[in-house]
Motif scaffolding. Structure first.
Motif, PDB file in Angstrom:
ATOM      1  N   SER A  18       0.837  -1.209   0.000  1.00  0.00           N
ATOM      2  CA  SER A  18       0.000   0.000   0.000  1.00  0.00           C
ATOM      3  C   SER A  18       0.865   1.250   0.000  1.00  0.00           C
ATOM      4  O   SER A  18       0.593   2.212  -0.737  1.00  0.00           O
ATOM      5  CB  SER A  18      -0.928   0.020   1.219  1.00  0.00           C
ATOM      6  OG  SER A  18      -1.816  -1.056   1.184  1.00  0.00           O
ATOM      7  N   GLY A  19       1.896   1.265   0.810  1.00  0.00           N
ATOM      8  CA  GLY A  19       2.817   2.410   0.855  1.00  0.00           C
ATOM      9  C   GLY A  19       3.503   2.635  -0.473  1.00  0.00           C
ATOM     10  O   GLY A  19       3.652   3.778  -0.927  1.00  0.00           O
ATOM     11  N   CYS A  20       3.907   1.543  -1.112  1.00  0.00           N
ATOM     12  CA  CYS A  20       4.564   1.650  -2.430  1.00  0.00           C
ATOM     13  C   CYS A  20       3.597   2.196  -3.479  1.00  0.00           C
ATOM     14  O   CYS A  20       3.975   3.055  -4.288  1.00  0.00           O
ATOM     15  CB  CYS A  20       5.096   0.290  -2.869  1.00  0.00           C
ATOM     16  SG  CYS A  20       6.524  -0.271  -1.925  1.00  0.00           S
ATOM     17  N   VAL A  21       2.368   1.706  -3.456  1.00  0.00           N
ATOM     18  CA  VAL A  21       1.365   2.165  -4.426  1.00  0.00           C
ATOM     19  C   VAL A  21       1.072   3.651  -4.215  1.00  0.00           C
ATOM     20  O   VAL A  21       1.022   4.432  -5.173  1.00  0.00           O
ATOM     21  CB  VAL A  21       0.077   1.312  -4.332  1.00  0.00           C
ATOM     22  CG1 VAL A  21      -1.060   1.950  -5.124  1.00  0.00           C
ATOM     23  CG2 VAL A  21       0.337  -0.099  -4.819  1.00  0.00           C
ATOM     24  N   LEU A  24       3.995   5.684  -5.423  1.00  0.00           N
ATOM     25  CA  LEU A  24       4.004   5.683  -6.886  1.00  0.00           C
ATOM     26  C   LEU A  24       2.971   6.663  -7.429  1.00  0.00           C
ATOM     27  O   LEU A  24       3.259   7.437  -8.349  1.00  0.00           O
ATOM     28  CB  LEU A  24       3.739   4.275  -7.422  1.00  0.00           C
ATOM     29  CG  LEU A  24       3.649   4.132  -8.934  1.00  0.00           C
ATOM     30  CD1 LEU A  24       5.001   4.465  -9.567  1.00  0.00           C
ATOM     31  CD2 LEU A  24       3.210   2.737  -9.309  1.00  0.00           C
ATOM     32  N   LEU A  25       1.766   6.646  -6.866  1.00  0.00           N
ATOM     33  CA  LEU A  25       0.714   7.549  -7.332  1.00  0.00           C
ATOM     34  C   LEU A  25       1.083   9.011  -7.091  1.00  0.00           C
ATOM     35  O   LEU A  25       0.860   9.868  -7.960  1.00  0.00           O
ATOM     36  CB  LEU A  25      -0.611   7.220  -6.643  1.00  0.00           C
ATOM     37  CG  LEU A  25      -1.264   5.894  -7.048  1.00  0.00           C
ATOM     38  CD1 LEU A  25      -2.493   5.624  -6.194  1.00  0.00           C
ATOM     39  CD2 LEU A  25      -1.617   5.890  -8.524  1.00  0.00           C
ATOM     40  N   TYR A  29       1.655  11.796  -9.987  1.00  0.00           N
ATOM     41  CA  TYR A  29       0.907  13.058  -9.943  1.00  0.00           C
ATOM     42  C   TYR A  29       1.859  14.247 -10.060  1.00  0.00           C
ATOM     43  O   TYR A  29       1.607  15.178 -10.818  1.00  0.00           O
ATOM     44  CB  TYR A  29       0.098  13.153  -8.646  1.00  0.00           C
ATOM     45  CG  TYR A  29      -0.503  14.509  -8.422  1.00  0.00           C
ATOM     46  CD1 TYR A  29      -1.640  14.911  -9.113  1.00  0.00           C
ATOM     47  CD2 TYR A  29       0.095  15.409  -7.545  1.00  0.00           C
ATOM     48  CE1 TYR A  29      -2.181  16.170  -8.930  1.00  0.00           C
ATOM     49  CE2 TYR A  29      -0.439  16.676  -7.362  1.00  0.00           C
ATOM     50  CZ  TYR A  29      -1.575  17.053  -8.047  1.00  0.00           C
ATOM     51  OH  TYR A  29      -2.105  18.300  -7.861  1.00  0.00           O
ATOM     52  N   ARG A  30       2.946  14.210  -9.318  1.00  0.00           N
ATOM     53  CA  ARG A  30       3.914  15.314  -9.358  1.00  0.00           C
ATOM     54  C   ARG A  30       4.538  15.466 -10.738  1.00  0.00           C
ATOM     55  O   ARG A  30       4.751  16.580 -11.222  1.00  0.00           O
ATOM     56  CB  ARG A  30       4.990  15.112  -8.300  1.00  0.00           C
ATOM     57  CG  ARG A  30       4.494  15.371  -6.900  1.00  0.00           C
ATOM     58  CD  ARG A  30       5.584  15.195  -5.879  1.00  0.00           C
ATOM     59  NE  ARG A  30       5.090  15.445  -4.527  1.00  0.00           N
ATOM     60  CZ  ARG A  30       5.693  15.038  -3.435  1.00  0.00           C
ATOM     61  NH1 ARG A  30       6.838  14.361  -3.510  1.00  0.00           N
ATOM     62  NH2 ARG A  30       5.182  15.309  -2.258  1.00  0.00           N
ATOM     63  N   GLN A  31       4.852  14.340 -11.380  1.00  0.00           N
ATOM     64  CA  GLN A  31       5.433  14.396 -12.725  1.00  0.00           C
ATOM     65  C   GLN A  31       4.428  14.976 -13.714  1.00  0.00           C
ATOM     66  O   GLN A  31       4.779  15.797 -14.566  1.00  0.00           O
ATOM     67  CB  GLN A  31       5.879  13.009 -13.174  1.00  0.00           C
ATOM     68  CG  GLN A  31       7.125  12.515 -12.481  1.00  0.00           C
ATOM     69  CD  GLN A  31       7.472  11.083 -12.869  1.00  0.00           C
ATOM     70  OE1 GLN A  31       6.645  10.338 -13.375  1.00  0.00           O
ATOM     71  NE2 GLN A  31       8.720  10.706 -12.624  1.00  0.00           N
ATOM     72  N   LYS A  32       3.175  14.561 -13.603  1.00  0.00           N
ATOM     73  CA  LYS A  32       2.134  15.046 -14.505  1.00  0.00           C
ATOM     74  C   LYS A  32       1.896  16.540 -14.285  1.00  0.00           C
ATOM     75  O   LYS A  32       1.748  17.302 -15.232  1.00  0.00           O
ATOM     76  CB  LYS A  32       0.844  14.259 -14.267  1.00  0.00           C
ATOM     77  CG  LYS A  32      -0.170  14.418 -15.360  1.00  0.00           C
ATOM     78  CD  LYS A  32       0.413  14.069 -16.679  1.00  0.00           C
ATOM     79  CE  LYS A  32      -0.279  12.953 -17.337  1.00  0.00           C
ATOM     80  NZ  LYS A  32       0.171  12.771 -18.713  1.00  0.00           N
ATOM     81  N   LYS A  33       1.903  16.974 -13.030  1.00  0.00           N
ATOM     82  CA  LYS A  33       1.730  18.391 -12.716  1.00  0.00           C
ATOM     83  C   LYS A  33       2.888  19.204 -13.289  1.00  0.00           C
ATOM     84  O   LYS A  33       2.681  20.280 -13.857  1.00  0.00           O
ATOM     85  CB  LYS A  33       1.625  18.606 -11.213  1.00  0.00           C
ATOM     86  CG  LYS A  33       1.409  20.060 -10.828  1.00  0.00           C
ATOM     87  CD  LYS A  33       1.034  20.229  -9.402  1.00  0.00           C
ATOM     88  CE  LYS A  33       0.869  21.657  -8.960  1.00  0.00           C
ATOM     89  NZ  LYS A  33       0.891  22.712  -9.891  1.00  0.00           N
ATOM     90  N   LYS A  34       4.094  18.680 -13.153  1.00  0.00           N
ATOM     91  CA  LYS A  34       5.267  19.375 -13.692  1.00  0.00           C
ATOM     92  C   LYS A  34       5.147  19.517 -15.212  1.00  0.00           C
ATOM     93  O   LYS A  34       5.440  20.579 -15.773  1.00  0.00           O
ATOM     94  CB  LYS A  34       6.532  18.602 -13.317  1.00  0.00           C
ATOM     95  CG  LYS A  34       7.816  19.293 -13.676  1.00  0.00           C
ATOM     96  CD  LYS A  34       9.007  18.495 -13.184  1.00  0.00           C
ATOM     97  CE  LYS A  34      10.314  19.144 -13.583  1.00  0.00           C
ATOM     98  NZ  LYS A  34      11.480  18.385 -13.133  1.00  0.00           N
ATOM     99  N   GLN A  35       4.703  18.457 -15.885  1.00  0.00           N
ATOM    100  CA  GLN A  35       4.515  18.509 -17.332  1.00  0.00           C
ATOM    101  C   GLN A  35       3.422  19.519 -17.705  1.00  0.00           C
ATOM    102  O   GLN A  35       3.593  20.299 -18.642  1.00  0.00           O
ATOM    103  CB  GLN A  35       4.141  17.131 -17.879  1.00  0.00           C
ATOM    104  CG  GLN A  35       5.270  16.137 -17.882  1.00  0.00           C
ATOM    105  CD  GLN A  35       4.805  14.748 -18.310  1.00  0.00           C
ATOM    106  OE1 GLN A  35       3.621  14.438 -18.270  1.00  0.00           O
ATOM    107  NE2 GLN A  35       5.751  13.924 -18.713  1.00  0.00           N
ATOM    108  N   ASN A  36       2.308  19.498 -16.978  1.00  0.00           N
ATOM    109  CA  ASN A  36       1.218  20.429 -17.259  1.00  0.00           C
ATOM    110  C   ASN A  36       1.655  21.873 -17.044  1.00  0.00           C
ATOM    111  O   ASN A  36       1.287  22.755 -17.820  1.00  0.00           O
ATOM    112  CB  ASN A  36      -0.011  20.114 -16.395  1.00  0.00           C
ATOM    113  CG  ASN A  36      -0.742  18.881 -16.879  1.00  0.00           C
ATOM    114  OD1 ASN A  36      -0.576  18.450 -18.012  1.00  0.00           O
ATOM    115  ND2 ASN A  36      -1.552  18.302 -16.022  1.00  0.00           N
TER     116      ASN A  36
END
Length: 112
Positions: A18-21, A24-25, A29-36
């Motif tokens: 659960s901690g790993c998931v 990962l999420l 999210y942070r990578q997607k926000k950085k791209q956006n």
């Protein structure tokens, strides 16, 4: 006793997974926000550049703007404004909007 050990081990494994998931999420999210954010800044820069080019061409060079060009620049400005920053572009758009939509008569000639 063995059942309790298996339950404890299974709970530990579930907690780790659960901690790993979750990690990962959050990372995704942070990578997607950085791209956006990068796309937003890039799009703003392109729209700003297009509006400045139109200003230079129509306000400074021609002194008038065709209706189709004004509509296109207005659409760029609305998108630019929706993305946040305005600054000097507001002033440029005001000058573009004040232009007539037909060429002036006797351009380049002095009034008699």
């Amino acid at each position: 006793m063995i059942e309790q050990s298996l339950d404890a081990a299974l709970n530990s494994i579930i907690n780790v997974i659960s901690g790993c998931v979750i990690t990962l999420l959050i990372t995704m999210y942070r990578q997607k926000k950085k791209q956006n954010d990068a796309l937003k800044v890039g799009l703003q820069a392109l729209l700003r550049d297009r509006i400045i080019q139109a200003y230079n061409h129509y306000v400074q060079d021609r002194g008038w703007i065709p209706i189709y060009a004004k509509e296109s620049i207005d659409a760029c400005y609305r998108s630019y404004e929706a993305l946040g920053d305005n600054g000097v572009i507001d002033n440029l758009m005001q000058q573009i909007n004040e232009l007539q939509n037909y060429p002036p008569k006797n351009r380049g000639e002095e009034d008699a």
